[in-house]
Design an enzyme around this catalytic site. Sequence first.
Site, mmCIF file in Angstrom:
data_model
loop_
_atom_site.group_PDB
_atom_site.id
_atom_site.type_symbol
_atom_site.label_atom_id
_atom_site.label_comp_id
_atom_site.label_asym_id
_atom_site.label_seq_id
_atom_site.Cartn_x
_atom_site.Cartn_y
_atom_site.Cartn_z
ATOM 1 N N THR A 1 -1.780 67.253 3.604
ATOM 2 C CA THR A 1 -0.934 67.729 4.685
ATOM 3 C C THR A 1 -0.672 69.235 4.602
ATOM 4 O O THR A 1 -0.827 69.842 3.560
ATOM 5 C CB THR A 1 0.404 66.971 4.569
ATOM 6 O OG1 THR A 1 0.121 65.583 4.439
ATOM 7 C CG2 THR A 1 1.296 67.196 5.747
ATOM 8 N N ASP B 1 3.087 59.336 6.060
ATOM 9 C CA ASP B 1 4.470 59.800 5.945
ATOM 10 C C ASP B 1 4.823 60.928 6.915
ATOM 11 O O ASP B 1 5.983 61.084 7.294
ATOM 12 C CB ASP B 1 4.719 60.292 4.517
ATOM 13 C CG ASP B 1 3.865 61.511 4.183
ATOM 14 O OD1 ASP B 1 4.410 62.622 4.086
ATOM 15 O OD2 ASP B 1 2.641 61.352 4.026
#
Length: 287
Positions: A146, A177
């Site tokens: 990410t 997430d």
Amino acid sequence: MSAVLVVHGGAWAIPDELAKASVDGVKTAAREGFSVLKRGGSAVDAVEVAVRSLEDNTVFDAGTDGFAQCCEIYLMFQLCLTYFLPQTSHVMLTSQGANLFAESIGISTVPTETLVTEYERREWEKHKNYMTGVIEDFNTQWAHDTVGAVALDSAGNVACATSTGGIRNKMVGRVGDSPVIGCGGYADNLNGAVSCTGHGESILKVTLARLILSKIEQGKSVTEASQMSLQHMGDRVKGAGGAIVVSPSGHWAATFTTERMAWAAVEQDVLWYGLDPHERLKEQLPQ
């Protein structure tokens, strides 16, 4: 109040051949995001600019060069549209509803296939079997992750942004997430802002971003809160990752339990950055 912006480019075992490009990328994103704050812009606008810079850089797993899912080259976009709260009473939109809402407020779209580079297509062919140990992949040269940013503006407001292409060869429909509030990111003007990176399932299980802020609320420093929460995730669910944090007082941290994490931070015209554990380099920005 002094403005602060921190960015990360993902926590994983970044190979030497990508090290310089990763560091250069986060430094550029931090400069661009901080320029918004320096002009008196909001924390929300600053993190958006910083993350857009990271998304447009193919060395990172977000936006262009996002990971391909199993069965086909396919990217699923999930929009966490908290930025647009004045235009809707909802906190989070996903899937077709998010796409329809994005179109209704003028967000431009591009064909999904244009976001998958030839490099990622080749890597997808090499690693088609997702079920061969995703957590272990974060300590191999094949894992990306990410990108994110956190900021504190001159008005005392904090914001976070987190974006990802996900895990290579994930199941179609898998939700990581990043779009889940309190896991991949969380911002609260009373305690600070967090953007997380690492193995999504592990981050989800411990609600990592909110866990970090809860420890700050209990009186821990941003560094202590990050270290304790990441250690808890490792002990509890065997997950590795990283986090960037900024507090309402302007204290910040960039912490990780993976081999490397590219990060950069700007405060008072000083750029701090690093890649390896305990590395904290700096350079003066031009006035």
